[in-house]
Every structure is written in structure tokens, then in C-alpha cells.
Design a protein around this motif. Structure first.
Motif, short mmCIF file in Angstrom:
data_model
loop_
_atom_site.label_atom_id
_atom_site.label_comp_id
_atom_site.label_asym_id
_atom_site.label_seq_id
_atom_site.Cartn_x
_atom_site.Cartn_y
_atom_site.Cartn_z
N GLU A 80 35.48 92.90 19.10
CA GLU A 80 35.38 93.91 18.04
C GLU A 80 36.32 95.07 18.31
O GLU A 80 36.95 95.61 17.40
CB GLU A 80 33.93 94.41 17.93
CG GLU A 80 32.95 93.34 17.51
CD GLU A 80 31.50 93.74 17.68
OE1 GLU A 80 30.65 93.08 17.06
OE2 GLU A 80 31.21 94.69 18.43
N VAL A 81 36.43 95.46 19.59
CA VAL A 81 37.35 96.54 19.98
C VAL A 81 38.79 96.08 19.77
O VAL A 81 39.62 96.83 19.23
CB VAL A 81 37.11 96.96 21.45
CG1 VAL A 81 38.19 97.90 21.95
CG2 VAL A 81 35.73 97.60 21.60
N LEU A 82 39.09 94.86 20.15
CA LEU A 82 40.44 94.32 19.97
C LEU A 82 40.81 94.28 18.49
O LEU A 82 41.91 94.69 18.10
CB LEU A 82 40.53 92.92 20.58
CG LEU A 82 41.88 92.21 20.46
CD1 LEU A 82 42.95 92.97 21.25
CD2 LEU A 82 41.77 90.78 20.95
N ALA A 83 39.89 93.80 17.65
CA ALA A 83 40.16 93.72 16.20
C ALA A 83 40.40 95.11 15.62
O ALA A 83 41.33 95.31 14.83
CB ALA A 83 39.01 93.03 15.49
N GLY A 84 39.57 96.08 16.01
CA GLY A 84 39.77 97.45 15.54
C GLY A 84 41.09 98.02 16.01
O GLY A 84 41.79 98.72 15.27
N GLY A 85 41.43 97.72 17.26
CA GLY A 85 42.71 98.20 17.81
C GLY A 85 43.91 97.63 17.09
O GLY A 85 44.86 98.35 16.75
N ILE A 86 43.89 96.33 16.83
CA ILE A 86 45.00 95.69 16.12
C ILE A 86 45.12 96.23 14.70
O ILE A 86 46.21 96.58 14.24
CB ILE A 86 44.84 94.15 16.12
CG1 ILE A 86 45.05 93.61 17.54
CG2 ILE A 86 45.81 93.49 15.14
CD1 ILE A 86 44.67 92.15 17.72
N PHE A 87 43.98 96.34 14.02
CA PHE A 87 44.00 96.91 12.67
C PHE A 87 44.56 98.33 12.71
O PHE A 87 45.40 98.71 11.89
CB PHE A 87 42.60 96.92 12.06
CG PHE A 87 42.51 97.79 10.83
CD1 PHE A 87 43.11 97.40 9.65
CD2 PHE A 87 41.84 99.00 10.86
CE1 PHE A 87 43.06 98.21 8.52
CE2 PHE A 87 41.78 99.81 9.74
CZ PHE A 87 42.39 99.41 8.57
N GLY A 88 44.11 99.14 13.68
CA GLY A 88 44.57 100.52 13.78
C GLY A 88 46.06 100.63 14.04
O GLY A 88 46.74 101.47 13.44
N ILE A 89 46.59 99.78 14.91
CA ILE A 89 48.03 99.82 15.20
C ILE A 89 48.83 99.48 13.95
O ILE A 89 49.78 100.19 13.60
CB ILE A 89 48.37 98.85 16.36
CG1 ILE A 89 47.79 99.39 17.68
CG2 ILE A 89 49.88 98.64 16.47
CD1 ILE A 89 47.82 98.40 18.83
N VAL A 90 48.45 98.43 13.27
CA VAL A 90 49.16 98.03 12.04
C VAL A 90 49.07 99.14 11.00
O VAL A 90 50.07 99.51 10.36
CB VAL A 90 48.60 96.69 11.50
CG1 VAL A 90 49.15 96.38 10.12
CG2 VAL A 90 48.90 95.56 12.47
N TYR A 91 47.89 99.70 10.84
CA TYR A 91 47.66 100.76 9.85
C TYR A 91 48.46 102.02 10.20
O TYR A 91 49.06 102.65 9.32
CB TYR A 91 46.17 101.06 9.74
CG TYR A 91 45.82 101.97 8.61
CD1 TYR A 91 45.78 101.51 7.30
CD2 TYR A 91 45.52 103.31 8.84
CE1 TYR A 91 45.45 102.35 6.25
CE2 TYR A 91 45.19 104.16 7.80
CZ TYR A 91 45.16 103.66 6.51
OH TYR A 91 44.84 104.51 5.47
N GLY A 92 48.47 102.40 11.47
CA GLY A 92 49.20 103.59 11.90
C GLY A 92 50.69 103.45 11.70
O GLY A 92 51.35 104.40 11.23
N ILE A 93 51.24 102.30 12.03
CA ILE A 93 52.68 102.07 11.83
C ILE A 93 53.01 102.07 10.34
O ILE A 93 54.00 102.66 9.91
CB ILE A 93 53.12 100.76 12.52
CG1 ILE A 93 53.05 100.92 14.04
CG2 ILE A 93 54.53 100.36 12.08
CD1 ILE A 93 53.23 99.64 14.83
N ALA A 94 52.16 101.41 9.54
CA ALA A 94 52.38 101.37 8.09
C ALA A 94 52.34 102.79 7.51
O ALA A 94 53.16 103.14 6.64
CB ALA A 94 51.34 100.49 7.42
N SER A 95 51.42 103.61 7.97
CA SER A 95 51.32 104.98 7.48
C SER A 95 52.57 105.79 7.83
O SER A 95 53.10 106.54 7.01
CB SER A 95 50.08 105.66 8.08
OG SER A 95 49.99 106.99 7.65
N ALA A 96 53.08 105.61 9.04
CA ALA A 96 54.30 106.32 9.46
C ALA A 96 55.50 105.86 8.64
O ALA A 96 56.32 106.68 8.21
CB ALA A 96 54.55 106.09 10.95
N LYS A 97 55.60 104.56 8.40
CA LYS A 97 56.74 104.03 7.62
C LYS A 97 56.66 104.50 6.17
O LYS A 97 57.68 104.85 5.57
CB LYS A 97 56.77 102.50 7.66
CG LYS A 97 56.98 101.92 9.04
CD LYS A 97 58.30 102.35 9.62
CE LYS A 97 58.46 101.83 11.02
NZ LYS A 97 59.52 102.47 11.75
#
Length: 170
Positions: free
Chosen positions: A131-148
């Protein structure tokens, strides 16, 4: 408002909303309860801190002190979510089971005075590592997308430099 804060808080909100979908997949029932509960898939704590760290890294670079702070504090939050908080929930489950057994035993022995609590201890506190891994992966993708997305928006608003051919017809 600070785009990093908006990114992190919206990642938490989206991850919490995704818990409704994963709860439906596991139980077969649509319920809104997971929206306000701790624990579950994906970890909203992990999504929030990972999205912030990814957003900062995408904007500032990986060698910047702000990126280091976001990563270190995010790692602590994620470790706590799947470590200490999860074990606390497991202990709460054992205590609740023990209390149920005491209630059964007290029926057989009237001299044993036992009062059942009105409310059981909360058992779903932390997260499984997945669950932590899934949240982390989602967060990384979301954070990069937000910056782009922010970069693209800033580039559109930036005035274009004038070049010599723009002055030819004047």
C-alpha cells in the motif's frame, strides 16, 4: 497558493478517493467510509509526501536542499506508515480479541468482574508495504505531472522575444 502544497494535498485527496474503489474491489460493496479512514490501498500519506518530493525535484533539481528535505521527511513518513502505525493496529486487533475472550470467560466465572468497553480500539491504522509502495508510485507520477503542467503553463504565459524580422515592416 504554493503549487507544491496544492500538489501534495490534492495527491492525498485523490489517494483517499481511490480507497473507495479498492475497497469495492476487495469487499464488493460501495462505501464512503474509506474516504475518511486511515490505512488501506493506496497510502495517502505516501502519495502526499512522494508527490511533494517529486514536484520539488522536478522544479529544483535533485541536488537542491529542498529536494533532500522532502525526500528525507517523506521517507520517514512512509516508513512510519508501514512500520510503527501498522504494528500499532495489529496490537489493537490483539487487544480487541483478548477483550472478547475475557467477556466469554467472565460469563463462566461470576466473581471475575469484567466491563466491556463501549468502543473497540481502532485496528486499521497503518499500511502494508504494498500500500505504501502504491501510494509512493502514484505520488511520484502525480508530482512530476504537476511540475510539467506548471512548466507548460509558465512557458505559454512567457512573452516571446522579438527578433529582427518582427521589425521589417515598420
Amino acid at each position: 497558493m504554493n503549487r507544491g502544497v496544492v500538489t501534495s494535498l490534492s495527491a492525498i485527496g485523490i489517494a483517499q478517493a481511490l480507497k473507495i474503489v479498492t475497497h469495492k474491489k476487495v469487499t464488493g460493496k460501495w462505501e464512503l467510509k474509506p474516504l475518511v479512514q486511515t490505512g488501506g490501498m493506496p497510502s495517502s500519506h505516501s502519495a502526499g509526501v512522494a508527490s511533494l518530493a517529486a514536484y520539488v525535484a522536478a522544479n529544483r533539481g535533485t541536488r537542491h536542499i529542498e529536494t533532500a528535505l522532502a525526500i528525507v521527511f517523506g521517507t520517514i513518513v512512509m516508513y512510519d506508515a508501514q512500520g510503527v502505525r501498522r504494528h500499532t493496529g495489529e496490537i489493537a486487533r490483539l487487544v480487541n480479541d483478548l477483550e472478547d475472550h475475557f467477556e466469554i470467560i467472565s460469563d463462566d466465572y461470576p466473581s471475575l468482574q469484567f466491563e466491556k468497553r463501549d468502543k473497540e480500539l481502532k485496528e486499521l491504522l497503518g499500511h502494508q508495504p504494498l500500500e505504501v509502495l502504491a501510494g509512493g508510485i502514484f505520488g511520484i507520477v502525480y508530482g512530476i505531472a504537476s511540475a510539467k503542467l506548471e512548466d507548460r503553463k509558465l512557458r505559454k504565459e512567457e512573452p516571446k522575444p522579438m527578433i529582427a524580422r518582427d521589425f521589417k515592416n515598420e
